[in-house]
Design a protein around this motif. Structure first.
Motif, PDB file in Angstrom:
ATOM      1  N   ILE A 287      36.471 -77.091 -17.186  1.00  0.00           N
ATOM      2  CA  ILE A 287      35.704 -77.281 -18.420  1.00  0.00           C
ATOM      3  C   ILE A 287      34.204 -77.031 -18.229  1.00  0.00           C
ATOM      4  N   SER A 288      33.814 -76.507 -17.082  1.00  0.00           N
ATOM      5  CA  SER A 288      32.380 -76.321 -16.879  1.00  0.00           C
ATOM      6  C   SER A 288      32.070 -75.086 -16.046  1.00  0.00           C
ATOM      7  N   ALA A 289      30.834 -74.632 -16.163  1.00  0.00           N
ATOM      8  CA  ALA A 289      30.345 -73.548 -15.317  1.00  0.00           C
ATOM      9  C   ALA A 289      28.884 -73.845 -15.030  1.00  0.00           C
ATOM     10  N   ARG A 290      28.473 -73.585 -13.813  1.00  0.00           N
ATOM     11  CA  ARG A 290      27.047 -73.798 -13.518  1.00  0.00           C
ATOM     12  C   ARG A 290      26.467 -72.540 -12.881  1.00  0.00           C
ATOM     13  N   GLY A 291      25.161 -72.424 -13.003  1.00  0.00           N
ATOM     14  CA  GLY A 291      24.514 -71.245 -12.466  1.00  0.00           C
ATOM     15  C   GLY A 291      23.121 -71.559 -11.957  1.00  0.00           C
ATOM     16  N   GLN A 292      22.601 -70.612 -11.178  1.00  0.00           N
ATOM     17  CA  GLN A 292      21.216 -70.729 -10.704  1.00  0.00           C
ATOM     18  C   GLN A 292      20.625 -69.319 -10.742  1.00  0.00           C
ATOM     19  N   TYR A 293      19.403 -69.211 -11.252  1.00  0.00           N
ATOM     20  CA  TYR A 293      18.863 -67.857 -11.401  1.00  0.00           C
ATOM     21  C   TYR A 293      18.305 -67.299 -10.093  1.00  0.00           C
ATOM     22  N   GLY A 294      18.526 -66.011  -9.939  1.00  0.00           N
ATOM     23  CA  GLY A 294      17.923 -65.283  -8.843  1.00  0.00           C
ATOM     24  C   GLY A 294      16.719 -64.519  -9.381  1.00  0.00           C
ATOM     25  N   LEU A 324      29.483 -76.169 -20.767  1.00  0.00           N
ATOM     26  CA  LEU A 324      30.529 -77.197 -20.738  1.00  0.00           C
ATOM     27  C   LEU A 324      31.351 -77.137 -22.011  1.00  0.00           C
ATOM     28  N   LYS A 325      32.598 -77.528 -21.866  1.00  0.00           N
ATOM     29  CA  LYS A 325      33.482 -77.588 -23.028  1.00  0.00           C
ATOM     30  C   LYS A 325      33.883 -79.039 -23.254  1.00  0.00           C
ATOM     31  N   PHE A 326      33.685 -79.503 -24.480  1.00  0.00           N
ATOM     32  CA  PHE A 326      34.000 -80.891 -24.808  1.00  0.00           C
ATOM     33  C   PHE A 326      34.988 -80.967 -25.970  1.00  0.00           C
ATOM     34  N   TYR A 327      35.679 -82.083 -26.044  1.00  0.00           N
ATOM     35  CA  TYR A 327      36.479 -82.391 -27.235  1.00  0.00           C
ATOM     36  C   TYR A 327      36.056 -83.750 -27.771  1.00  0.00           C
ATOM     37  N   VAL A 328      36.133 -83.889 -29.083  1.00  0.00           N
ATOM     38  CA  VAL A 328      35.873 -85.180 -29.704  1.00  0.00           C
ATOM     39  C   VAL A 328      37.219 -85.682 -30.220  1.00  0.00           C
ATOM     40  N   ALA A 472      17.456 -63.275 -13.152  1.00  0.00           N
ATOM     41  CA  ALA A 472      16.530 -63.597 -14.232  1.00  0.00           C
ATOM     42  C   ALA A 472      16.671 -62.532 -15.319  1.00  0.00           C
ATOM     43  N   ASN A 473      16.476 -62.974 -16.570  1.00  0.00           N
ATOM     44  CA  ASN A 473      16.511 -62.046 -17.694  1.00  0.00           C
ATOM     45  C   ASN A 473      17.926 -61.567 -18.043  1.00  0.00           C
ATOM     46  N   SER A 474      18.932 -62.361 -17.681  1.00  0.00           N
ATOM     47  CA  SER A 474      20.308 -62.012 -18.057  1.00  0.00           C
ATOM     48  C   SER A 474      20.827 -63.107 -18.989  1.00  0.00           C
ATOM     49  N   TRP A 475      22.098 -63.000 -19.363  1.00  0.00           N
ATOM     50  CA  TRP A 475      22.678 -64.039 -20.225  1.00  0.00           C
ATOM     51  C   TRP A 475      23.356 -65.142 -19.429  1.00  0.00           C
ATOM     52  N   GLY A 476      23.129 -65.178 -18.114  1.00  0.00           N
ATOM     53  CA  GLY A 476      23.704 -66.278 -17.339  1.00  0.00           C
ATOM     54  C   GLY A 476      24.868 -65.819 -16.480  1.00  0.00           C
ATOM     55  N   PRO A 477      25.499 -66.759 -15.791  1.00  0.00           N
ATOM     56  CA  PRO A 477      26.540 -66.390 -14.827  1.00  0.00           C
ATOM     57  C   PRO A 477      27.856 -65.968 -15.487  1.00  0.00           C
ATOM     58  N   GLU A 478      28.630 -65.189 -14.739  1.00  0.00           N
ATOM     59  CA  GLU A 478      29.907 -64.703 -15.266  1.00  0.00           C
ATOM     60  C   GLU A 478      30.897 -65.827 -15.531  1.00  0.00           C
ATOM     61  N   ASN A 479      30.845 -66.862 -14.697  1.00  0.00           N
ATOM     62  CA  ASN A 479      31.821 -67.935 -14.903  1.00  0.00           C
ATOM     63  C   ASN A 479      31.635 -68.642 -16.252  1.00  0.00           C
ATOM     64  N   ALA A 480      30.411 -68.549 -16.819  1.00  0.00           N
ATOM     65  CA  ALA A 480      30.188 -69.148 -18.137  1.00  0.00           C
ATOM     66  C   ALA A 480      30.831 -68.299 -19.233  1.00  0.00           C
ATOM     67  N   GLU A 481      30.849 -66.987 -19.005  1.00  0.00           N
ATOM     68  CA  GLU A 481      31.553 -66.098 -19.949  1.00  0.00           C
ATOM     69  C   GLU A 481      33.043 -66.400 -19.859  1.00  0.00           C
ATOM     70  N   GLN A 486      38.387 -67.697 -21.744  1.00  0.00           N
ATOM     71  CA  GLN A 486      39.771 -68.138 -21.510  1.00  0.00           C
ATOM     72  C   GLN A 486      40.389 -68.736 -22.776  1.00  0.00           C
ATOM     73  N   ASP A 487      39.542 -69.143 -23.715  1.00  0.00           N
ATOM     74  CA  ASP A 487      40.067 -69.656 -24.986  1.00  0.00           C
ATOM     75  C   ASP A 487      40.041 -68.581 -26.073  1.00  0.00           C
ATOM     76  N   GLY A 488      39.670 -67.375 -25.698  1.00  0.00           N
ATOM     77  CA  GLY A 488      39.678 -66.270 -26.657  1.00  0.00           C
ATOM     78  C   GLY A 488      38.385 -66.114 -27.446  1.00  0.00           C
ATOM     79  N   PHE A 489      37.302 -66.784 -27.030  1.00  0.00           N
ATOM     80  CA  PHE A 489      36.029 -66.699 -27.760  1.00  0.00           C
ATOM     81  C   PHE A 489      34.962 -66.069 -26.876  1.00  0.00           C
ATOM     82  N   HIS A 490      33.786 -65.830 -27.470  1.00  0.00           N
ATOM     83  CA  HIS A 490      32.658 -65.401 -26.645  1.00  0.00           C
ATOM     84  C   HIS A 490      31.393 -66.074 -27.158  1.00  0.00           C
ATOM     85  N   TRP A 491      30.399 -66.148 -26.298  1.00  0.00           N
ATOM     86  CA  TRP A 491      29.148 -66.786 -26.705  1.00  0.00           C
ATOM     87  C   TRP A 491      28.481 -65.974 -27.796  1.00  0.00           C
ATOM     88  N   PHE A 492      27.975 -66.666 -28.780  1.00  0.00           N
ATOM     89  CA  PHE A 492      27.358 -65.994 -29.909  1.00  0.00           C
ATOM     90  C   PHE A 492      25.830 -65.927 -29.716  1.00  0.00           C
TER      91      PHE A 492
END
Ligand code: BG6
Length: 495
Positions: A287-294, A324-328, A472-481, A486-492
């Motif tokens: 349910i999570s992905a983390r990144g650090q910029y180079g 992160l992915k959460f449910y209520v 730097a200057n990217s949309w973040g790490p691949e694991n966040a994509e 995996q749920d069939g969506f993409h970041w907007f």
């Protein structure tokens, strides 16, 4: 009910927050005639400064950071006459006598009981010290008229937040404590309440029957800059998710409160946090992905990676990006995923909440040329552009029945950003008038910590081998994509 008179005692009065946010906001409130007529602002810091020198540095700050640009001379002179400086070592209780003297002087001069606001614009290790010293030095502490303002971060984990609450609450009552989360003061964030609860058409759609998923995204172009020392021990989970992003989630997910009463609104928010699905220690990677910029290039200039920033460990395991992915787990939201992402040194600075609605139940359009209705989206843009847009399907004018997506836009009727009050203006005015709605209550902060503790612990204990994992200057790490894909969506993103 705004008081006729107020005294601000600002600890950390020469610090960054005072210069960038607090004084420009106070000055703008002054220009709008929103401050009490009898007003004294006592800035305090370690260095010895004359009032004149202090005022001069504040004028520079206002000129640099106020949304309204440079101060006019007559305005500034009137405002500055309310400001004085008091050098003090905040650790030394003996030095608090000076504040008592000041408070007495103003009370005698005004012949009334002003609101007294102790503002802790200092690093968090001093929050307790200040509260304790206010108490030991027997400075004015009246339940009705005295307030204490605590900046973030409020604790660094659940235990330290509980300890801090516990200590503060032995000295002040909850209704005197103003814990800041400046996102709650932002214009568009406040408008979410109006949008949801002043429009009859939204509420029937605002649930699992119609909403497919929600995204809350706060991306920033800046790196950690001079804040390496703080950030290295915090990480973005503590810096942004625990407070700002979870608070946005609460405003989207909360049940309608019966009134704007501070505690009623905050009760509804806490209920959301309590309903959020517990994160199981074994399930964190799912349910999570983390990144650090180079390092990378921004506008033709090379920028350092996080590990090369000042005061950062060259082998740092600190995350500068989190998704992160959460449910209520309640009737309204069962099964609807809430995706949160935030990071530094990303491609664009934007704070967006995107709500995607479900597909139409039956597609009656010919599906050649991908002529299939897209799912409706509601996009709440907090910054840099303020606005709310609803993406609807519409017929392209012409002889065929062809669809495309059009935006219905609420763009603040041409108002520019400099017309809208800054978060700190709203928050400071609320502190003066004693309205706690937009401030974090003790249980709210603790519930947010409780929720993220499993992730915090796991991330601290498990080193990442492939850091840095986004340039730097990217949309973040691949694991966040991958997390959202995996749920069939993409970041907007807005174009
Ligand atoms: C602060 C964080 O609370 O919020 C910073 O500590 C972050 O790291 C900032 O940059 C973002 O605030 P804003 O108002 O610029 O979106």
């Amino acid at each position: 009910t705004e008081p006729n008179s107020a005294i601000f005692i600002i600890f950390g009065g020469t610090g960054d927050l005072s210069r960038r946010k607090i004084f420009p906001a106070l000055y703008n409130l002054f220009l709008e005639n929103r401050l009490p007529e009898k007003l004294a602002i006592v800035g305090s810091g370690r260095s010895k400064l004359t009032d004149a020198k202090y005022r001069a540095t504040l004028l520079d700050s206002v000129n640099e950071f106020s949304r309204r640009g440079k101060a006019k001379k007559e305005d500034w002179t009137t405002f500055a006459s309310k400001i004085t400086y008091q050098a003090a070592n905040i650790k030394d209780v003996g030095e608090y006598k000076a504040f008592e003297t000041r408070i007495k002087e103003y009370q005698d001069e005004w012949k009334e009981k002003p609101a007294i606001i102790y503002y802790c614009a200092v690093s968090p290790e001093f929050f307790c010290t200040i509260a304790e010293n206010i108490s030991s030095a027997k400075l004015e502490n009246n339940e009705e008229t005295t307030r204490i303002v605590i900046e973030k971060p409020f604790g660094s984990d659940l235990k330290s937040a509980q300890d801090l609450n516990h200590k503060l609450l032995t000295i002040f009552s909850e209704k005197q404590i103003y814990r800041i989360d400046h996102y709650l003061g932002k214009e568009v964030v406040q408008n979410i309440m109006a949008f949801r609860f002043a429009n009859a058409i939204m509420e029937p759609l605002w649930n699992r029957n119609h909403i497919e998923h929600v995204q809350i995204s706060v991306t920033e172009q800046i790196g950690v800059g001079s804040r390496g020392d703080y950030f290295e021990h915090a990480g973005i989970l503590r810096d942004m998710i625990q407070n700002h992003l979870l608070q946005l989630l609460c405003i989207i997910a909360m049940e309608p409160p019966i009134s704007f009463d501070a505690d009623v609104v905050r009760d509804r928010k806490v209920e959301v946090l309590k309903a959020m699905r517990k994160i199981l220690p074994g399930k964190i990677d799912a349910i999570s992905a983390r990144g650090q910029y180079g390092p990378g290039w921004v506008e033709g200039k090379k920028v350092p990676g996080y590990r090369e920033e000042a005061d950062v460990d060259p082998e740092s395991n600190t995350e500068t990006y989190a998704a992160l992915k959460f449910y209520v787990d309640n009737w309204r939201w069962q099964g609807v995923p809430f995706y949160l992402r935030t990071g530094k040194r990303l491609f664009k600075t934007a704070s967006l909440i995107t709500i995607r609605f479900k597909e139409v139940p039956h597609n009656m359009f010919h599906s050649e040329n991908e002529n299939v209705p897209k799912q409706n989206r509601l996009v709440i843009s907090i910054q840099p552009d303020m606005g709310i847009l609803l993406q609807l399907e519409s017929k392209i004018p012409g002889l065929e029945m062809r669809l495309n997506t059009v935006d219905m836009v609420f763009d603040y009727s041409g108002k520019t950003r400099s017309d809208a009050p800054e978060a700190y203006e709203t928050l400071l005015l609320d502190i003066i008038s004693g309205d706690q709605t937009l401030f974090m209550r003790a249980d709210q902060v603790e519930a947010a910590w409780e929720l993220i503790m499993p992730v915090l612990n796991s991330w601290e204990n498990n080193k990442v081998r492939n850091f840095p994992n986004y340039p730097a200057n990217s949309w973040g790490p691949e694991n966040a994509e991958a997390l959202i894909a995996q749920d069939g969506f993409h970041w907007f993103n807005l174009p």
